[in-house]
Design an enzyme around this catalytic site. Structure first.
Site, PDB file in Angstrom:
ATOM      1  N   TYR A  68       0.821  -1.196   0.000  1.00  3.83           N
ATOM      2  CA  TYR A  68       0.000   0.000   0.000  1.00  3.83           C
ATOM      3  C   TYR A  68       0.865   1.261   0.000  1.00  3.83           C
ATOM      4  O   TYR A  68       0.679   2.159  -0.824  1.00  3.83           O
ATOM      5  CB  TYR A  68      -0.925   0.008   1.211  1.00  3.83           C
ATOM      6  N   LYS A 100       0.979   3.778  -3.177  1.00  4.57           N
ATOM      7  CA  LYS A 100       0.490   5.152  -3.019  1.00  4.57           C
ATOM      8  C   LYS A 100       1.602   6.162  -3.317  1.00  4.57           C
ATOM      9  O   LYS A 100       1.344   7.239  -3.874  1.00  4.57           O
ATOM     10  CB  LYS A 100      -0.061   5.367  -1.611  1.00  4.57           C
TER      11      LYS A 100
END
Length: 347
Positions: free
Chosen positions: A153, A157
Site C-alpha cells: 500500500y 500510493k
C-alpha cells in the site's frame, strides 16, 4: 452564481461519501460521483442531487466516456485498495493493490486531462513515508523522502502520488493529500478492528512500551481538506505540485486510542499484561508460520513505533483547520458502529 462541477472517483466509499456531502454543503459545487458500485437509483442513503455513474478506473475507455460527459472543472481521486489485517504487511497478492492504485490513477489523470478538467486532487496516504516499519517518525513534514515503504500500500500510493504531482502544470495543477488513519461514521476498518478486540478478549494485552504516539484524523476533516485543495487549484494554485500531510494534530498513544473506543462500548480492561516488543515479534513470526491471519510481525513493528506528522504546511497553504476534535470523532464513529451492530442483531 453557476456551480462548479466536481467529479469524485470512489464517491460511494468511506471518504468519497464524506467529500461528496461536504461539497454539497458549500452550495458552490455540483457533483458527479464515479464508483465501481454506485448506489441503486433512488437510494435514500445518498443525496439525490448527485449524479452517480458506474465505472472502473482500470477501464480507460469507459472512464474517458464518463469524464467527457461530466466535463468536470476539477477531479478528486479517492479510489484505492487498502489491504486489511495481516495482509497489509505482506507483499503476497499485492498485484491488485499496485494495479488499482497506480494504473487506476494513471487512467484518471489521462481521462481528466482529455476531458478538459482544470486540475486534480489526489487522496494519497501518510503511509508513503510512515510505512517504513522499522523507523520512528516524529512530527514529520513533507520534506521527508518517500519510496522507502515496506508495504504494498505504502509503495503503491507513493508511486501513484509521484504520477499525480509530476502531471502538474499551470493548465492542469495537481496536489496530493496524505491523511493519517481515518475514523468516521462509515469506517469499516479502524474502529471496528479495535472494537473486535473486546469479543476476542484481547483488550488487556499491551504491545511494547505503549508510550509511542500515533496520528489519526476524522473523516470530515479530511473531506474539508479536499475542498480546500480543490478551491486552491481553481484559484491561486499555491498548492500545485505539492503534497500535504493531514491529521487531527492530536497524536495519542495507540493504547489511549483503544481505551477511548472501548469506553464508548462500556468496556474497561479488568487487568493489563505488558508484552515486550521482542517477545511480541517472535509471537508474530510464529503466527505467520502457522498461517494465523490475525497477527504478524508487521503489526508489532507498526504498533510499537512513533507515527505522527506535522500539519503546518496544510494549515499555511490550504488553510486547513481540523473542525472536529479526535475525541468527538471517536464518539461519532462509535455511535455509528453501535447502530450498525444493533441493526445486524435485529436482522
Amino acid at each position: 452564481m453557476d456551480q462548479i462541477n466536481i467529479l469524485v472517483t470512489g464517491g460511494c466509499g468511506f471518504l468519497g461519501t464524506a467529500i461528496v456531502s461536504a461539497l454539497l454543503e458549500t452550495k458552490h459545487f455540483s457533483v458527479t460521483a464515479v464508483d465501481i458500485n454506485p448506489p441503486s437509483l433512488g437510494s435514500s442513503a445518498f443525496p439525490t442531487e448527485v449524479r452517480y455513474v458506474r465505472a472502473n478506473v482500470l477501464d480507460l475507455d469507459a472512464l474517458q466516456k464518463v469524464f467527457d460527459e461530466a466535463k468536470p472543472a476539477m477531479v478528486i481521486h479517492t479510489v484505492g485498495v487498502f489491504p486489511l489485517g495481516a495482509a497489509r504487511y505482506s507483499m503476497k497478492d499485492s498485484d491488485a493493490v499496485f494495479k488499482i492504485n497506480i494504473e487506476g490513477t494513471r487512467n484518471v489523470i489521462t481521462a481528466a486531462k482529455s476531458s478538459g478538467a482544470k486540475g486534480l486532487v489526489y487522496t494519497s496516504s501518510i503511509t508513503v513515508v510512515l510505512d517504513e516499519l522499522s523507523t520512528d517518525f516524529r512530527n514529520v513534514n513533507e520534506s521527508w523522502p518517500t519510496g522507502r515503504a515496506h508495504t504494498s500500500y505504502g509503495q503503491s500510493k507513493a508511486l501513484a502520488e509521484s504520477l499525480v504531482l509530476s502531471a502538474s502544470s499551470p493548465a492542469f495543477p495537481t496536489c496530493a493529500l496524505r491523511p493519517a488513519p481515518i475514523v468516521g461514521e462509515a469506517d469499516t476498518a479502524l474502529i471496528p478492528t479495535i472494537h473486535a478486540l473486546i469479543a476476542a478478549s484481547g483488550t488487556p494485552f499491551i504491545l511494547g512500551p505503549a508510550t509511542n504516539l500515533q496520528d489519526f484524523v476524522y473523516v470530515g476533516n479530511v473531506a474539508d481538506a479536499h475542498i480546500l485543495a480543490a478551491s486552491n487549484l481553481l484559484n491561486s494554485q499555491t498548492a500545485a505540485g505539492q503534497a500535504f500531510f493531514l491529521s487531527n494534530g492530536e497524536p495519542v498513544t495507540l493504547r489511549d486510542m483503544c481505551i477511548a473506543v472501548w469506553k464508548e462500548f462500556g468496556h474497561v480492561p479488568r487487568f493489563q499484561v505488558s508484552v515486550p516488543e521482542g517477545l511480541a515479534w517472535w509471537m508474530g513470526l510464529a503466527a505467520e508460520c502457522v498461517g494465523a491471519e490475525g497477527f504478524c510481525r508487521g503489526m508489532v513493528s507498526d504498533g510499537c513505533r512513533e507515527r505522527y506528522v506535522s500539519i503546518g504546511k496544510a494549515r499555511r497553504v490550504l488553510g486547513y483547520v481540523p473542525r472536529v476534535g479526535l475525541e468527538e470523532g471517536i464518539k461519532r464513529s462509535c455511535e455509528a458502529l453501535k447502530k450498525k451492530l444493533e441493526r445486524r442483531g435485529k436482522g
